[in-house]
Design an enzyme around this catalytic site. Structure first.
Site, short mmCIF file in Angstrom:
data_model
loop_
_atom_site.label_atom_id
_atom_site.label_comp_id
_atom_site.label_asym_id
_atom_site.label_seq_id
_atom_site.Cartn_x
_atom_site.Cartn_y
_atom_site.Cartn_z
N TYR A 141 0.86 -1.19 0.00
CA TYR A 141 0.00 0.00 0.00
C TYR A 141 0.89 1.23 0.00
CZ TYR A 141 -3.41 3.54 1.35
OH TYR A 141 -4.20 4.66 1.37
N ASP A 236 9.28 2.95 -0.14
CA ASP A 236 8.20 3.62 0.58
C ASP A 236 8.40 3.31 2.06
OD1 ASP A 236 5.95 4.49 1.84
OD2 ASP A 236 4.53 3.55 0.45
N LYS A 264 4.18 9.57 8.38
CA LYS A 264 3.88 9.04 9.71
C LYS A 264 4.84 9.54 10.81
CE LYS A 264 0.82 5.62 7.94
NZ LYS A 264 0.76 4.58 6.93
C1 PLP Z 1 0.16 5.02 5.49
C2 PLP Z 1 0.96 4.70 4.30
C3 PLP Z 1 0.96 5.52 3.16
C4 PLP Z 1 0.01 6.66 3.00
O1 PLP Z 1 0.23 7.68 3.92
P1 PLP Z 1 -0.98 8.69 4.23
O2 PLP Z 1 -0.34 9.71 5.13
O3 PLP Z 1 -2.04 7.87 4.88
O4 PLP Z 1 -1.41 9.27 2.94
C5 PLP Z 1 1.85 5.23 2.14
N1 PLP Z 1 2.67 4.19 2.22
C6 PLP Z 1 2.70 3.37 3.28
C7 PLP Z 1 3.68 2.24 3.33
C8 PLP Z 1 1.82 3.58 4.34
O5 PLP Z 1 1.80 2.73 5.36
#
Ligand code: PLP
Length: 429
Positions: A141, A236, A264
């Site tokens: 994701y 990511d 995050k």
């Molecule tokens: C949470 C998450 C995102 C998206 O971040 P948001 O701040 O919710 O848009 C992208 N990549 C990973 C791996 C994530 O866990």
């Protein structure tokens, strides 16, 4: 008002009653819990119930809720002005700090969410390479931009299919989707279409199918494949950045991507995202380069203040060995309880991240994660909640311990697991 009453009321004015789908409890059933406050490892619900939190707002809260120094930093920044739409000292200092902690980071562009970070990284990769195709892994994701809401299509070497209404097939067709940890599939795609591949994007530790560590050699193999075909490797690290150490996981693992996406933790609980990488790539962003990207609230002073303070504390206190030990205690305790009660499940932990998978064998990819007994997970989830433990409400998510969790919190967690699994066994008899 109770959570049930609030959900009823919220559902009249908010789609599904929630501002992000997984909060709706659709995969575990029942009514979502409304939070009144959080402090340290504890949440207080609107009913006044105290819960030990293992969701951590889905990752950001590595220091627990409302850590005083972070609250103070954000409060002071708020009082100085919540947004200027102009540059601030804090952005410079924050970018300097990130560059000093991440070896391949020569430049940082801040945005307001992880979604924006990955969206920007992909545009940048396409802009820099002049290519169109992207490779992402099944079950990875990377936020909810169009090009990343794509599911595996009928064949590995053909593109994916849209996984959301409103995402066009044309967009989806540009994305290859092999299974996580399957290097052979990556090599096959690169052999066939490497010349069209702009980027490979990957969570270096998968976190959005439950926590799934990279197989030995997987990340190294991706690096080699990207270098060979000229695609950019994008890590990511929206979850993993500063989660396993005061740096990126790529740095810890010794694999250098071309770009890293952050989010995050680096916002300390405030909305933030970031893209970091070497000058040669990052300078292709506007205003110096041809790849457009912008944001009214990008580098927001309150978010930067909360993030900066969070990173300073992480560097100063280095809670990582302790987080890893707590994660290991959880995994060991849960796995012993599963054996004792004869329940087909296992707990995977990586650092202070963990997932209780209702499947006996370890999970390497989404196919195997999907093989989990989600009904058993739902029953477990509600038994844990009834016992005062707040977990992410889905089998396919990662739970987190924070620096605010005590050994006693882990003890309570394991006691509740024991009675939840005892109940599970009784129900199956
Ligand atoms: C949470 C998450 C995102 C998206 O971040 P948001 O701040 O919710 O848009 C992208 N990549 C990973 C791996 C994530 O866990």
């Amino acid at each position: 008002m109770t959570s049930a009453e609030l959900f009823d009321r919220g559902s009249r004015v908010i789609p599904g009653g929630v501002n992000s789908p997984v909060r709706a409890f659709n995969s575990v059933g029942g009514t979502p819990v409304y939070m009144a406050s959080g402090k340290g490892s504890r949440l207080t619900t609107v009913e006044g119930r105290e819960l030990i939190d293992f969701c951590g707002s889905w990752g950001p809260l590595i220091l627990g809720h409302a850590r005083e120094e972070v609250v103070e930093a954000a409060t002071e920044a708020t009082a100085r002005g919540m947004s200027f739409g102009a540059n601030t000292v804090a952005e410079v200092e924050f970018a300097e700090l990130l560059c000093s902690r991440i070896p391949h980071a020569e430049k940082v562009r801040l945005v307001s969410s992880g979604t924006e970070a990955t969206m920007t990284a992909l545009r940048l990769a396409r802009g820099v390479t002049g290519r169109t195709k992207i490779l992402k892994f099944n079950g990875g994701y990377h936020g909810h931009s169009d090009g990343l809401l794509v599911a595996a299509g009928s064949g590995l070497l053909t593109g994916g299919v849209s996984s959301s209404a409103g995402v066009t097939d044309t967009v989806a067709a540009d994305v290859f989707i092999p299974q996580y940890n399957d290097l052979e599939a990556v090599d096959a795609i690169v052999a066939e279409s490497g010349g069209d591949l702009a980027a490979v994007i990957v969570e270096p530790i998968a976190g959005n199918m439950g926590v799934v560590p990279p197989a030995p050699g997987f990340l190294e193999g991706l690096r080699t494949a990207c270098t060979r075909c000229g695609a950019l490797l994008i890590f990511d690290e929206v979850i993993t950045g500063f989660r396993m150490g005061p740096t990126t996981y790529g740095n810890i693992a010794g694999v250098t991507p071309d770009l890293t996406c952050l989010g995050k933790i680096i916002g300390g609980g405030m909305p933030i995202g970031g893209i970091v990488g070497p000058d040669a790539i990052m300078e292709q962003l506007a205003p110096n380069g041809a790849v457009y990207q912008a944001g009214t609230l990008s580098g927001n002073p309150v978010a930067v203040a909360a993030g900066m303070k969070t990173l300073e504390i992480l560097i100063r206190e280095h809670p990582y060995p302790r987080l890893t030990a707590l994660g290991a205690d959880i995994a060991t305790g849960v796995n012993e309880a599963a054996r004792r009660h004869g329940v087909a499940m296992h707990c995977a932990a990586f650092g202070g991240s963990f997932t209780c998978f209702f499947r006996r064998d370890p999970v390497r990819n989404l196919e195997q994660a999907k093989d989990c007994d989600t009904k058993a997970f739902a029953a477990f989830y509600h038994a844990m909640l009834a016992g005062g433990i707040y977990l992410p409400p889905s089998q396919f998510e990662t739970a987190f311990v924070s620096a605010a969790h005590s050994n006693a919190d882990i003890g309570v967690f394991l006691e509740v697991v024991d009675s939840a699994l005892a109940q599970q066994r009784r129900n199956s008899e």
